[in-house]
Motif scaffolding. Structure first.
Motif, PDB file in Angstrom:
ATOM      1  N   ASN A   1      -4.725  -2.803  -6.223  1.00 55.22           N
ATOM      2  CA  ASN A   1      -5.578  -2.396  -5.102  1.00 55.22           C
ATOM      3  C   ASN A   1      -4.794  -2.153  -3.817  1.00 55.22           C
ATOM      4  O   ASN A   1      -5.292  -1.489  -2.913  1.00 55.22           O
ATOM      5  N   ALA A   2      -3.615  -2.716  -3.710  1.00 56.24           N
ATOM      6  CA  ALA A   2      -2.904  -2.722  -2.435  1.00 56.24           C
ATOM      7  C   ALA A   2      -1.555  -2.018  -2.489  1.00 56.24           C
ATOM      8  O   ALA A   2      -0.743  -2.189  -1.585  1.00 56.24           O
ATOM      9  N   THR A   3      -1.318  -1.223  -3.495  1.00 58.49           N
ATOM     10  CA  THR A   3      -0.015  -0.572  -3.649  1.00 58.49           C
ATOM     11  C   THR A   3       0.338   0.316  -2.458  1.00 58.49           C
ATOM     12  O   THR A   3       1.470   0.275  -1.958  1.00 58.49           O
ATOM     13  N   ALA A   4      -0.599   1.090  -1.971  1.00 55.42           N
ATOM     14  CA  ALA A   4      -0.312   1.993  -0.852  1.00 55.42           C
ATOM     15  C   ALA A   4       0.053   1.209   0.402  1.00 55.42           C
ATOM     16  O   ALA A   4       1.002   1.561   1.111  1.00 55.42           O
ATOM     17  N   LEU A   5      -0.675   0.130   0.676  1.00 56.35           N
ATOM     18  CA  LEU A   5      -0.368  -0.677   1.850  1.00 56.35           C
ATOM     19  C   LEU A   5       0.979  -1.375   1.690  1.00 56.35           C
ATOM     20  O   LEU A   5       1.756  -1.467   2.636  1.00 56.35           O
ATOM     21  N   LYS A   6       1.293  -1.831   0.495  1.00 57.33           N
ATOM     22  CA  LYS A   6       2.600  -2.458   0.263  1.00 57.33           C
ATOM     23  C   LYS A   6       3.723  -1.470   0.556  1.00 57.33           C
ATOM     24  O   LYS A   6       4.688  -1.815   1.246  1.00 57.33           O
ATOM     25  N   ARG A   7       3.607  -0.259   0.070  1.00 55.87           N
ATOM     26  CA  ARG A   7       4.645   0.754   0.318  1.00 55.87           C
ATOM     27  C   ARG A   7       4.815   1.015   1.816  1.00 55.87           C
ATOM     28  O   ARG A   7       5.934   1.121   2.312  1.00 55.87           O
ATOM     29  N   LEU A   8       3.700   1.114   2.521  1.00 51.56           N
ATOM     30  CA  LEU A   8       3.744   1.336   3.964  1.00 51.56           C
ATOM     31  C   LEU A   8       4.453   0.187   4.678  1.00 51.56           C
ATOM     32  O   LEU A   8       5.315   0.404   5.536  1.00 51.56           O
ATOM     33  N   LEU A   9       4.134  -1.042   4.297  1.00 48.55           N
ATOM     34  CA  LEU A   9       4.748  -2.203   4.948  1.00 48.55           C
ATOM     35  C   LEU A   9       6.213  -2.360   4.563  1.00 48.55           C
ATOM     36  O   LEU A   9       7.026  -2.802   5.384  1.00 48.55           O
ATOM     37  N   MET A  10       6.577  -1.978   3.364  1.00 47.85           N
ATOM     38  CA  MET A  10       7.987  -2.023   2.984  1.00 47.85           C
ATOM     39  C   MET A  10       8.783  -1.020   3.814  1.00 47.85           C
ATOM     40  O   MET A  10       9.893  -1.327   4.255  1.00 47.85           O
ATOM     41  N   THR A  11       8.220   0.143   4.049  1.00 46.36           N
ATOM     42  CA  THR A  11       8.878   1.135   4.905  1.00 46.36           C
ATOM     43  C   THR A  11       9.014   0.596   6.320  1.00 46.36           C
ATOM     44  O   THR A  11      10.077   0.716   6.941  1.00 46.36           O
TER      45      THR A  11
ATOM     46  N   GLY B   1      -6.567 -10.429   0.333  1.00 44.63           N
ATOM     47  CA  GLY B   1      -5.464 -11.289   0.742  1.00 44.63           C
ATOM     48  C   GLY B   1      -5.680 -12.729   0.340  1.00 44.63           C
ATOM     49  O   GLY B   1      -4.747 -13.529   0.347  1.00 44.63           O
ATOM     50  N   ILE B   2      -6.883 -13.075  -0.021  1.00 45.71           N
ATOM     51  CA  ILE B   2      -7.228 -14.469  -0.325  1.00 45.71           C
ATOM     52  C   ILE B   2      -6.667 -14.899  -1.680  1.00 45.71           C
ATOM     53  O   ILE B   2      -6.033 -15.943  -1.796  1.00 45.71           O
ATOM     54  N   GLY B   3      -6.897 -14.101  -2.700  1.00 49.12           N
ATOM     55  CA  GLY B   3      -6.469 -14.483  -4.053  1.00 49.12           C
ATOM     56  C   GLY B   3      -4.973 -14.676  -4.166  1.00 49.12           C
ATOM     57  O   GLY B   3      -4.510 -15.672  -4.741  1.00 49.12           O
ATOM     58  N   VAL B   4      -4.195 -13.744  -3.608  1.00 49.32           N
ATOM     59  CA  VAL B   4      -2.740 -13.892  -3.696  1.00 49.32           C
ATOM     60  C   VAL B   4      -2.270 -15.099  -2.885  1.00 49.32           C
ATOM     61  O   VAL B   4      -1.306 -15.768  -3.266  1.00 49.32           O
ATOM     62  N   SER B   5      -2.956 -15.391  -1.790  1.00 49.88           N
ATOM     63  CA  SER B   5      -2.598 -16.563  -0.990  1.00 49.88           C
ATOM     64  C   SER B   5      -2.842 -17.852  -1.766  1.00 49.88           C
ATOM     65  O   SER B   5      -1.985 -18.743  -1.808  1.00 49.88           O
ATOM     66  N   ILE B   6      -3.987 -17.947  -2.383  1.00 45.74           N
ATOM     67  CA  ILE B   6      -4.304 -19.145  -3.180  1.00 45.74           C
ATOM     68  C   ILE B   6      -3.282 -19.310  -4.306  1.00 45.74           C
ATOM     69  O   ILE B   6      -2.755 -20.407  -4.527  1.00 45.74           O
TER      70      ILE B   6
ATOM     71  N   ALA C   1       0.120 -17.959   4.415  1.00 47.45           N
ATOM     72  CA  ALA C   1      -1.001 -17.830   5.340  1.00 47.45           C
ATOM     73  C   ALA C   1      -1.662 -16.474   5.157  1.00 47.45           C
ATOM     74  O   ALA C   1      -0.980 -15.446   5.202  1.00 47.45           O
ATOM     75  N   CYS C   2      -2.953 -16.479   4.949  1.00 54.51           N
ATOM     76  CA  CYS C   2      -3.724 -15.245   4.867  1.00 54.51           C
ATOM     77  C   CYS C   2      -4.092 -14.856   6.300  1.00 54.51           C
ATOM     78  O   CYS C   2      -4.758 -15.620   7.002  1.00 54.51           O
ATOM     79  N   ILE C   3      -3.632 -13.688   6.732  1.00 57.91           N
ATOM     80  CA  ILE C   3      -3.783 -13.312   8.136  1.00 57.91           C
ATOM     81  C   ILE C   3      -4.598 -12.028   8.292  1.00 57.91           C
ATOM     82  O   ILE C   3      -4.542 -11.145   7.437  1.00 57.91           O
ATOM     83  N   THR C   4      -5.327 -11.972   9.413  1.00 57.45           N
ATOM     84  CA  THR C   4      -6.125 -10.790   9.720  1.00 57.45           C
ATOM     85  C   THR C   4      -5.965 -10.334  11.164  1.00 57.45           C
ATOM     86  O   THR C   4      -6.465  -9.268  11.522  1.00 57.45           O
ATOM     87  N   ASP C   5      -5.302 -11.134  11.992  1.00 53.42           N
ATOM     88  CA  ASP C   5      -5.116 -10.713  13.384  1.00 53.42           C
ATOM     89  C   ASP C   5      -3.740 -11.141  13.887  1.00 53.42           C
ATOM     90  O   ASP C   5      -3.045 -11.939  13.249  1.00 53.42           O
ATOM     91  N   ALA C   6      -3.366 -10.597  15.040  1.00 47.91           N
ATOM     92  CA  ALA C   6      -2.013 -10.803  15.573  1.00 47.91           C
ATOM     93  C   ALA C   6      -1.745 -12.262  15.898  1.00 47.91           C
ATOM     94  O   ALA C   6      -0.631 -12.754  15.684  1.00 47.91           O
ATOM     95  N   TYR C   7      -2.733 -12.967  16.410  1.00 47.59           N
ATOM     96  CA  TYR C   7      -2.519 -14.375  16.750  1.00 47.59           C
ATOM     97  C   TYR C   7      -2.228 -15.191  15.489  1.00 47.59           C
ATOM     98  O   TYR C   7      -1.315 -16.017  15.472  1.00 47.59           O
TER      99      TYR C   7
ATOM    100  N   MET D   1      -2.237 -10.366   3.148  1.00 45.93           N
ATOM    101  CA  MET D   1      -3.213  -9.518   3.833  1.00 45.93           C
ATOM    102  C   MET D   1      -4.057  -8.808   2.793  1.00 45.93           C
ATOM    103  O   MET D   1      -3.624  -8.621   1.653  1.00 45.93           O
ATOM    104  N   GLY D   2      -5.238  -8.390   3.217  1.00 45.26           N
ATOM    105  CA  GLY D   2      -6.137  -7.650   2.346  1.00 45.26           C
ATOM    106  C   GLY D   2      -6.154  -6.178   2.674  1.00 45.26           C
ATOM    107  O   GLY D   2      -6.420  -5.803   3.816  1.00 45.26           O
ATOM    108  N   SER D   3      -5.879  -5.352   1.683  1.00 47.11           N
ATOM    109  CA  SER D   3      -5.865  -3.905   1.902  1.00 47.11           C
ATOM    110  C   SER D   3      -7.258  -3.364   2.198  1.00 47.11           C
ATOM    111  O   SER D   3      -7.389  -2.276   2.749  1.00 47.11           O
ATOM    112  N   GLN D   4      -8.291  -4.128   1.860  1.00 48.86           N
ATOM    113  CA  GLN D   4      -9.663  -3.723   2.148  1.00 48.86           C
ATOM    114  C   GLN D   4     -10.203  -4.440   3.390  1.00 48.86           C
ATOM    115  O   GLN D   4     -11.377  -4.315   3.708  1.00 48.86           O
ATOM    116  N   VAL D   5      -9.299  -5.164   4.070  1.00 48.16           N
ATOM    117  CA  VAL D   5      -9.696  -5.942   5.243  1.00 48.16           C
ATOM    118  C   VAL D   5      -9.019  -5.422   6.510  1.00 48.16           C
ATOM    119  O   VAL D   5      -9.666  -5.284   7.545  1.00 48.16           O
ATOM    120  N   VAL D   6      -7.726  -5.158   6.426  1.00 50.38           N
ATOM    121  CA  VAL D   6      -6.985  -4.662   7.595  1.00 50.38           C
ATOM    122  C   VAL D   6      -6.532  -3.225   7.333  1.00 50.38           C
ATOM    123  O   VAL D   6      -6.165  -2.874   6.215  1.00 50.38           O
TER     124      VAL D   6
END
Length: 146
Positions: A10-20, A65-70, A81-87, A103-108
């Motif tokens: 579900n998150a392959t595209a976001l992973k590629r973006l963050l790796m870049t 982001g929850i399942g992989v964190s658990i 830490a499962c994160i959704t905001d900068a703080y 992180m969740g690709s369907q959340v952030v």
């Protein structure tokens, strides 16, 4: 810093973006590719390698982001830490000494995810901070069960 990235399909595209993004920030990136819908498998592999020192930190992604964190947090020595905001991203490293984030690709969205990654990577835990005894208590419990 050497960063391990893993995700479910579900998150392959976001992973590629963050790796870049991480590469552009000057970090070494290790990709843990996975087409396995059982996200726990890649999360555990990434967490094990971070704990073993084969990577400095890890970034895990799934739909929420929850399942992989658990799953990652089941590995002794992994603190994800499962994160959704900068703080949260800042405090994950600075206050909680998290060695992984999720992180969740369907959340952030993609731009927010890049900001969260940067904030997390800029954070350094201060072992003399008021948070240190709290983190020590977590580690003590993990080691002793008491």
């Amino acid at each position: 810093m050497k960063l391990a990235f893993g995700c479910d399909p579900n998150a392959t595209a976001l992973k590629r973006l963050l790796m870049t993004e991480a590469t552009e920030l000057g970090h070494e990136v290790v990709d843990y590719p996975s087409e396995d819908p059982v996200y726990a498998n890649v999360a555990i592999r990434v967490a094990q390698d971070v704990v073993a020192g084969r990577a400095d930190r890890g970034v895990l992604l799934c739909g929420t982001g929850i399942g992989v964190s658990i799953a990652a947090n089941k590995v002794p020595g992994a603190y994800c830490a499962c994160i959704t905001d900068a703080y949260q991203a800042q405090r994950a490293a600075r206050s909680n000494d998290a060695n992984l984030i999720s992180m969740g690709s369907q959340v952030v969205g993609p731009e927010t995810a890049k900001v969260l990654l940067r904030e997390y990577l800029d954070g350094v835990f201060d072992a003399a901070s008021r948070s240190a005894p709290k983190v020590d208590r977590i580690r003590d419990y993990e080691a002793t069960g008491v």
